[in-house]
Design a protein around this motif. Structure first.
Motif, PDB file in Angstrom:
ATOM      1  N   ASP A 201       0.861  -1.182   0.000  1.00 32.75           N
ATOM      2  CA  ASP A 201       0.000   0.000   0.000  1.00 32.75           C
ATOM      3  C   ASP A 201       0.899   1.234   0.000  1.00 32.75           C
ATOM      4  O   ASP A 201       2.128   1.099  -0.060  1.00 32.75           O
ATOM      5  CB  ASP A 201      -0.997  -0.012   1.172  1.00 32.75           C
ATOM      6  N   HIS A 202       0.317   2.401   0.089  1.00 33.57           N
ATOM      7  CA  HIS A 202       1.087   3.646  -0.026  1.00 33.57           C
ATOM      8  C   HIS A 202       2.129   3.794   1.082  1.00 33.57           C
ATOM      9  O   HIS A 202       3.093   4.529   0.927  1.00 33.57           O
ATOM     10  CB  HIS A 202       0.146   4.861  -0.058  1.00 33.57           C
ATOM     11  N   SER A 203       1.943   3.099   2.211  1.00 30.61           N
ATOM     12  CA  SER A 203       2.894   3.254   3.319  1.00 30.61           C
ATOM     13  C   SER A 203       3.941   2.131   3.393  1.00 30.61           C
ATOM     14  O   SER A 203       4.737   2.098   4.330  1.00 30.61           O
ATOM     15  CB  SER A 203       2.142   3.351   4.645  1.00 30.61           C
ATOM     16  N   SER A 204       3.951   1.240   2.417  1.00 31.41           N
ATOM     17  CA  SER A 204       4.959   0.165   2.406  1.00 31.41           C
ATOM     18  C   SER A 204       6.354   0.767   2.295  1.00 31.41           C
ATOM     19  O   SER A 204       6.604   1.602   1.426  1.00 31.41           O
ATOM     20  CB  SER A 204       4.723  -0.772   1.222  1.00 31.41           C
ATOM     21  N   LYS A 205       7.254   0.336   3.185  1.00 30.47           N
ATOM     22  CA  LYS A 205       8.610   0.887   3.206  1.00 30.47           C
ATOM     23  C   LYS A 205       9.666  -0.090   2.714  1.00 30.47           C
ATOM     24  O   LYS A 205      10.704   0.315   2.217  1.00 30.47           O
ATOM     25  CB  LYS A 205       8.968   1.337   4.623  1.00 30.47           C
ATOM     26  N   ILE A 206       9.410  -1.390   2.915  1.00 27.46           N
ATOM     27  CA  ILE A 206      10.354  -2.365   2.378  1.00 27.46           C
ATOM     28  C   ILE A 206       9.617  -3.310   1.435  1.00 27.46           C
ATOM     29  O   ILE A 206       8.436  -3.606   1.625  1.00 27.46           O
ATOM     30  CB  ILE A 206      11.129  -3.147   3.469  1.00 27.46           C
ATOM     31  N   LEU A 207      10.325  -3.728   0.421  1.00 31.82           N
ATOM     32  CA  LEU A 207       9.786  -4.641  -0.574  1.00 31.82           C
ATOM     33  C   LEU A 207      10.623  -5.908  -0.539  1.00 31.82           C
ATOM     34  O   LEU A 207      11.855  -5.844  -0.610  1.00 31.82           O
ATOM     35  CB  LEU A 207       9.845  -3.993  -1.962  1.00 31.82           C
ATOM     36  N   ILE A 208       9.956  -7.039  -0.378  1.00 34.21           N
ATOM     37  CA  ILE A 208      10.628  -8.331  -0.432  1.00 34.21           C
ATOM     38  C   ILE A 208      10.192  -9.009  -1.718  1.00 34.21           C
ATOM     39  O   ILE A 208       9.000  -9.202  -1.956  1.00 34.21           O
ATOM     40  CB  ILE A 208      10.293  -9.206   0.788  1.00 34.21           C
TER      41      ILE A 208
ATOM     42  N   LYS B 295       8.537  -1.238 -10.709  1.00 35.40           N
ATOM     43  CA  LYS B 295       8.550   0.225 -10.610  1.00 35.40           C
ATOM     44  C   LYS B 295       7.176   0.748 -10.163  1.00 35.40           C
ATOM     45  O   LYS B 295       7.091   1.740  -9.439  1.00 35.40           O
ATOM     46  CB  LYS B 295       8.954   0.829 -11.954  1.00 35.40           C
ATOM     47  N   LYS B 296       6.121   0.071 -10.550  1.00 36.99           N
ATOM     48  CA  LYS B 296       4.751   0.464 -10.169  1.00 36.99           C
ATOM     49  C   LYS B 296       4.611   0.501  -8.639  1.00 36.99           C
ATOM     50  O   LYS B 296       4.083   1.463  -8.093  1.00 36.99           O
ATOM     51  CB  LYS B 296       3.750  -0.519 -10.786  1.00 36.99           C
ATOM     52  N   ILE B 297       5.102  -0.520  -7.966  1.00 36.94           N
ATOM     53  CA  ILE B 297       5.018  -0.546  -6.498  1.00 36.94           C
ATOM     54  C   ILE B 297       5.834   0.603  -5.910  1.00 36.94           C
ATOM     55  O   ILE B 297       5.389   1.277  -4.985  1.00 36.94           O
ATOM     56  CB  ILE B 297       5.518  -1.898  -5.927  1.00 36.94           C
ATOM     57  N   ILE B 298       7.016   0.815  -6.444  1.00 40.37           N
ATOM     58  CA  ILE B 298       7.886   1.873  -5.926  1.00 40.37           C
ATOM     59  C   ILE B 298       7.233   3.243  -6.110  1.00 40.37           C
ATOM     60  O   ILE B 298       7.257   4.079  -5.213  1.00 40.37           O
ATOM     61  CB  ILE B 298       9.275   1.785  -6.586  1.00 40.37           C
ATOM     62  N   ASP B 299       6.604   3.444  -7.268  1.00 32.64           N
ATOM     63  CA  ASP B 299       5.937   4.721  -7.546  1.00 32.64           C
ATOM     64  C   ASP B 299       4.702   4.947  -6.667  1.00 32.64           C
ATOM     65  O   ASP B 299       4.333   6.079  -6.394  1.00 32.64           O
ATOM     66  CB  ASP B 299       5.529   4.803  -9.022  1.00 32.64           C
ATOM     67  N   GLU B 300       4.058   3.849  -6.240  1.00 32.69           N
ATOM     68  CA  GLU B 300       2.802   3.962  -5.498  1.00 32.69           C
ATOM     69  C   GLU B 300       2.965   3.734  -3.995  1.00 32.69           C
ATOM     70  O   GLU B 300       1.976   3.569  -3.281  1.00 32.69           O
ATOM     71  CB  GLU B 300       1.788   2.953  -6.059  1.00 32.69           C
ATOM     72  N   SER B 301       4.212   3.708  -3.514  1.00 26.48           N
ATOM     73  CA  SER B 301       4.444   3.438  -2.093  1.00 26.48           C
ATOM     74  C   SER B 301       5.616   4.285  -1.592  1.00 26.48           C
ATOM     75  O   SER B 301       6.049   5.203  -2.277  1.00 26.48           O
ATOM     76  CB  SER B 301       4.731   1.951  -1.889  1.00 26.48           C
ATOM     77  N   ALA B 302       6.105   3.932  -0.409  1.00 33.40           N
ATOM     78  CA  ALA B 302       7.221   4.662   0.195  1.00 33.40           C
ATOM     79  C   ALA B 302       8.448   3.751   0.340  1.00 33.40           C
ATOM     80  O   ALA B 302       9.191   3.842   1.318  1.00 33.40           O
ATOM     81  CB  ALA B 302       6.791   5.203   1.555  1.00 33.40           C
ATOM     82  N   ILE B 303       8.644   2.869  -0.626  1.00 31.13           N
ATOM     83  CA  ILE B 303       9.719   1.877  -0.547  1.00 31.13           C
ATOM     84  C   ILE B 303      11.078   2.557  -0.375  1.00 31.13           C
ATOM     85  O   ILE B 303      11.451   3.433  -1.156  1.00 31.13           O
ATOM     86  CB  ILE B 303       9.747   0.971  -1.806  1.00 31.13           C
ATOM     87  N   GLU B 304      11.791   2.128   0.664  1.00 35.80           N
ATOM     88  CA  GLU B 304      13.146   2.617   0.941  1.00 35.80           C
ATOM     89  C   GLU B 304      14.190   1.544   0.690  1.00 35.80           C
ATOM     90  O   GLU B 304      15.322   1.847   0.343  1.00 35.80           O
ATOM     91  CB  GLU B 304      13.229   3.074   2.412  1.00 35.80           C
ATOM     92  N   LYS B 305      13.813   0.278   0.921  1.00 37.58           N
ATOM     93  CA  LYS B 305      14.755  -0.831   0.737  1.00 37.58           C
ATOM     94  C   LYS B 305      14.067  -1.982   0.019  1.00 37.58           C
ATOM     95  O   LYS B 305      12.878  -2.231   0.231  1.00 37.58           O
ATOM     96  CB  LYS B 305      15.271  -1.340   2.087  1.00 37.58           C
ATOM     97  N   ILE B 306      14.858  -2.649  -0.810  1.00 32.39           N
ATOM     98  CA  ILE B 306      14.361  -3.824  -1.518  1.00 32.39           C
ATOM     99  C   ILE B 306      15.240  -5.008  -1.129  1.00 32.39           C
ATOM    100  O   ILE B 306      16.459  -4.973  -1.284  1.00 32.39           O
ATOM    101  CB  ILE B 306      14.390  -3.618  -3.039  1.00 32.39           C
ATOM    102  N   TYR B 307      14.598  -6.046  -0.598  1.00 35.97           N
ATOM    103  CA  TYR B 307      15.277  -7.288  -0.248  1.00 35.97           C
ATOM    104  C   TYR B 307      14.867  -8.359  -1.242  1.00 35.97           C
ATOM    105  O   TYR B 307      13.730  -8.371  -1.710  1.00 35.97           O
ATOM    106  CB  TYR B 307      14.879  -7.739   1.160  1.00 35.97           C
TER     107      TYR B 307
END
Length: 159
Positions: free
Chosen positions: A13-20, A98-110
């Motif tokens: 969602d828009h507040s997601s900070k990390i992406l796994i 990129k869609k998730i990154i554009d629509e959220s607050a992702i700071e780190k990708i694992y």
């Protein structure tokens, strides 16, 4: 080999900070319509230990991910694959990370495992401009890592 499609929606969602990111869902995950669905995969066990929580069903997993600002998806949208073997993956089509990154607050990708890291670095890094942090695979095929060893490596997602 038949072409297989990723039919599990990303969790974010828009507040997601990390992406796994994983590589591609296993046969069991595809049957269960959710990530890391094989009973021997240790992904959910690792998170249960790290966050001192117990998951009862898919809905509790989704709620946990949202509450902890964790997004979950896979690098590959479709491919030719034998069973669940990452080594057999051919002719890939990528998910739009990129869609998730554009629509959220992702700071780190694992990335969960070497194949996810390989595909991310080869095909996705140029689009996202965010370097991924590799973590050992939670797959049962990764016998080199005990649950305790996985927990030790994966605890960095909480930092």
């Amino acid at each position: 080999m038949d072409r297989v499609y990723h039919e599990i929606e990303p969790v974010y969602d828009h507040s997601s900070k990390i992406l796994i990111l994983g590589s591609f869902p296993s046969v069991k995950s595809r049957e269960n319509h959710f990530y890391y669905g094989h009973p021997q995969n240790r992904f959910w066990k690792v998170l249960e230990k790290l966050y001192d929580i117990h998951f009862t069903d898919i809905e509790s997993k989704k709620q946990f991910l949202h509450k902890n600002h964790i997004a979950l998806w896979d690098v590959i949208e479709s491919c030719e694959i034998e069973g669940s073997s990452d080594a057999s993956i051919r002719n890939i089509k990528l998910n739009d990370i990129k869609k998730i990154i554009d629509e959220s607050a992702i700071e780190k990708i694992y990335v969960n495992g070497k194949k996810a890291q390989e595909y991310y670095n080869k095909y996705v890094l140029d689009k996202t401009k965010i370097s991924c942090i590799p973590l050992p695979s939670t797959s049962p095929a990764n016998a080199a890592y005990s649950l305790d060893k996985l927990i030790e490596k994966w605890k960095q997602i909480k930092e």
